[in-house]
Design a protein around this motif. Structure first.
Motif, short mmCIF file in Angstrom:
data_model
loop_
_atom_site.label_atom_id
_atom_site.label_comp_id
_atom_site.label_asym_id
_atom_site.label_seq_id
_atom_site.Cartn_x
_atom_site.Cartn_y
_atom_site.Cartn_z
N PHE A 203 0.83 -1.21 0.00
CA PHE A 203 0.00 0.00 0.00
C PHE A 203 0.86 1.26 0.00
O PHE A 203 0.62 2.19 -0.78
N ALA A 204 1.88 1.29 0.87
CA ALA A 204 2.77 2.45 0.93
C ALA A 204 3.55 2.61 -0.36
O ALA A 204 3.74 3.73 -0.87
N THR A 205 3.99 1.49 -0.93
CA THR A 205 4.73 1.54 -2.20
C THR A 205 3.83 2.05 -3.32
O THR A 205 4.28 2.85 -4.17
N ALA A 206 2.58 1.63 -3.33
CA ALA A 206 1.64 2.09 -4.35
C ALA A 206 1.42 3.60 -4.25
O ALA A 206 1.36 4.30 -5.28
N LEU A 207 1.33 4.12 -3.04
CA LEU A 207 1.17 5.56 -2.86
C LEU A 207 2.41 6.31 -3.33
O LEU A 207 2.30 7.41 -3.91
N LEU A 208 3.58 5.75 -3.11
CA LEU A 208 4.81 6.38 -3.60
C LEU A 208 4.84 6.41 -5.12
O LEU A 208 5.27 7.40 -5.72
N VAL A 209 4.36 5.35 -5.74
CA VAL A 209 4.27 5.30 -7.21
C VAL A 209 3.33 6.39 -7.71
O VAL A 209 3.61 7.07 -8.71
N VAL A 210 2.20 6.56 -7.02
CA VAL A 210 1.24 7.61 -7.40
C VAL A 210 1.88 8.99 -7.29
O VAL A 210 1.71 9.84 -8.19
N LEU A 211 2.62 9.23 -6.23
CA LEU A 211 3.29 10.53 -6.06
C LEU A 211 4.31 10.76 -7.17
O LEU A 211 4.44 11.89 -7.68
N VAL A 212 5.03 9.72 -7.54
CA VAL A 212 5.99 9.85 -8.65
C VAL A 212 5.27 10.25 -9.92
O VAL A 212 5.73 11.14 -10.67
N GLN A 213 4.13 9.64 -10.19
CA GLN A 213 3.37 9.96 -11.38
C GLN A 213 2.86 11.40 -11.35
O GLN A 213 2.85 12.09 -12.37
N VAL A 214 2.46 11.86 -10.17
CA VAL A 214 1.99 13.25 -10.02
C VAL A 214 3.12 14.22 -10.33
O VAL A 214 2.95 15.17 -11.12
N PHE A 215 4.29 14.00 -9.74
CA PHE A 215 5.43 14.89 -9.99
C PHE A 215 5.84 14.85 -11.45
O PHE A 215 6.12 15.90 -12.06
N GLN A 216 5.89 13.65 -12.02
CA GLN A 216 6.34 13.52 -13.40
C GLN A 216 5.35 14.18 -14.36
O GLN A 216 5.77 14.88 -15.30
N SER A 217 4.08 13.98 -14.16
CA SER A 217 3.07 14.57 -15.04
C SER A 217 3.10 16.09 -14.96
O SER A 217 3.05 16.78 -15.99
N PHE A 218 3.18 16.62 -13.73
CA PHE A 218 3.23 18.07 -13.56
C PHE A 218 4.47 18.66 -14.21
O PHE A 218 4.40 19.67 -14.92
N GLY A 219 5.63 18.03 -13.98
CA GLY A 219 6.87 18.54 -14.55
C GLY A 219 6.88 18.48 -16.07
O GLY A 219 7.35 19.41 -16.73
N THR A 220 6.36 17.39 -16.63
CA THR A 220 6.33 17.25 -18.09
C THR A 220 5.44 18.32 -18.72
O THR A 220 5.82 18.94 -19.73
N ARG A 221 4.27 18.55 -18.15
CA ARG A 221 3.36 19.57 -18.69
C ARG A 221 3.96 20.96 -18.58
O ARG A 221 3.84 21.77 -19.50
N LEU A 222 4.60 21.24 -17.46
CA LEU A 222 5.20 22.56 -17.27
C LEU A 222 6.35 22.77 -18.26
O LEU A 222 6.49 23.87 -18.83
N ALA A 223 7.16 21.75 -18.48
CA ALA A 223 8.26 21.85 -19.43
C ALA A 223 7.74 22.08 -20.85
O ALA A 223 8.31 22.87 -21.61
N GLN A 224 6.64 21.42 -21.19
CA GLN A 224 6.06 21.59 -22.53
C GLN A 224 5.51 23.00 -22.71
O GLN A 224 5.64 23.59 -23.79
N LYS A 225 4.90 23.56 -21.67
CA LYS A 225 4.38 24.92 -21.77
C LYS A 225 5.48 25.96 -21.91
O LYS A 225 5.27 27.03 -22.51
N CYS A 226 6.64 25.66 -21.35
CA CYS A 226 7.76 26.61 -21.40
C CYS A 226 8.61 26.44 -22.65
O CYS A 226 9.53 27.23 -22.88
N ASP A 227 8.34 25.39 -23.44
CA ASP A 227 9.13 25.14 -24.64
C ASP A 227 8.60 25.98 -25.80
O ASP A 227 7.50 25.76 -26.29
N LYS A 228 9.40 26.93 -26.24
CA LYS A 228 8.99 27.83 -27.30
C LYS A 228 8.77 27.09 -28.62
O LYS A 228 7.96 27.49 -29.44
N ARG A 229 9.48 25.99 -28.82
CA ARG A 229 9.32 25.23 -30.06
C ARG A 229 7.94 24.62 -30.19
O ARG A 229 7.42 24.46 -31.29
N LEU A 230 7.32 24.27 -29.04
CA LEU A 230 6.01 23.65 -29.06
C LEU A 230 4.89 24.68 -29.16
O LEU A 230 3.76 24.34 -29.44
N ARG A 231 5.23 25.96 -28.93
CA ARG A 231 4.22 27.02 -28.99
C ARG A 231 4.11 27.60 -30.39
O ARG A 231 3.20 28.38 -30.66
N LYS A 232 5.03 27.26 -31.25
CA LYS A 232 5.01 27.83 -32.61
C LYS A 232 4.00 27.10 -33.47
O LYS A 232 3.76 25.92 -33.32
#
Length: 232
Positions: A203-232
């Motif tokens: 159970f604790a390991t599953a929650l850690l996996v969920v937190l990893v997914q939350v951090f990774q998803s947030f970071g990936t979306r933020l990086a994409q929004k800041c990428d000027k190449r993807l906004r063109k």
């Protein structure tokens, strides 16, 4: 099935379950704070590793650069479990205790900022040299080039690498449960591993996996929004 719900492991799980939201918050809190502090230290060091080289915009003495690289490499080579034990006196001196979530932040930052500095170094090196030369030709100072050219140009990569750092720190934080650190690591180790409770471990390991997914998803979306190449 009735035997399972009547088992000691299940009863222990029900006893610990009310504490899970707080332990999850402590894991999230320690990871975010440790990441921010590691970035505060690692970002300038990573930039310095690039701009201080010979032929760069702000060359520094060779002995200083060798010392800086050696210091970062030395800290990176120390296993985290050993580092946690070594810095126990430092944690006690800074926060007044060597046990708990706040105390675990000290070894987390010390273990992660050298890693962050190398990630930052990699991101800064990806900046097109032509852009830096153009800024120099227009009379920009080294500090202006760093703040207005290098960091903005490498921002998507910096955010992506910060996400990697956060997920790594999350894993380190789980290991901190061995020396009394709080959070889900404490649940998995103290209640799961030491008491042979497989339910709590999973159970604790599953929650850690969920937190990893939350951090990774947030970071990936933020990086994409800041990428000027993807906004063109």
């Amino acid at each position: 099935m009735a035997e399972f719900f009547a088992s000691k492991d299940w009863q222990t799980f029900l006893e610990v379950l009310p504490t899970i939201p707080m332990e999850t918050w402590e894991t999230f809190y320690s990871t975010v704070i440790s990441t921010l502090l590691a970035l505060a230290i690692g970002l300038p060091l990573g930039v310095l590793l690039v701009v201080g080289e010979k032929g760069s915009i702000c060359p520094l003495p060779r002995w200083f650069m060798k010392l800086l690289n050696g210091f970062i490499n030395m800290l990176r080579s120390v296993p985290f479990l050993i580092l946690m034990i070594i810095v126990i006196p430092l944690s006690r001196m800074i926060v007044g205790t060597s046990i708990g979530t706040v105390a675990a932040i000290v070894p987390l930052v010390i273990a992660s900022f050298p890693f962050v500095s190398r990630l930052v170094e990699t991101s800064i090196r990806e900046v097109d040299a032509g852009v830096v030369e153009a800024a120099q030709s227009m009379g920009a100072t080294p500090m202006q080039i760093i703040l207005k050219v290098m960091i903005p140009e490498s921002l998507p990569s910096l955010i992506a690498n910060a996400t990697i750092a956060a997920t790594t720190i999350l894993g380190y934080g789980a290991m901190a449960g061995i020396i009394g650190g709080g959070g889900l690591g404490k649940v998995a180790i103290n209640y799961g591993y030491y008491r042979y409770n497989l339910i709590l471990e999973i159970f604790a390991t599953a929650l850690l996996v969920v937190l990893v997914q939350v951090f990774q998803s947030f970071g990936t979306r933020l990086a994409q929004k800041c990428d000027k190449r993807l906004r063109k």
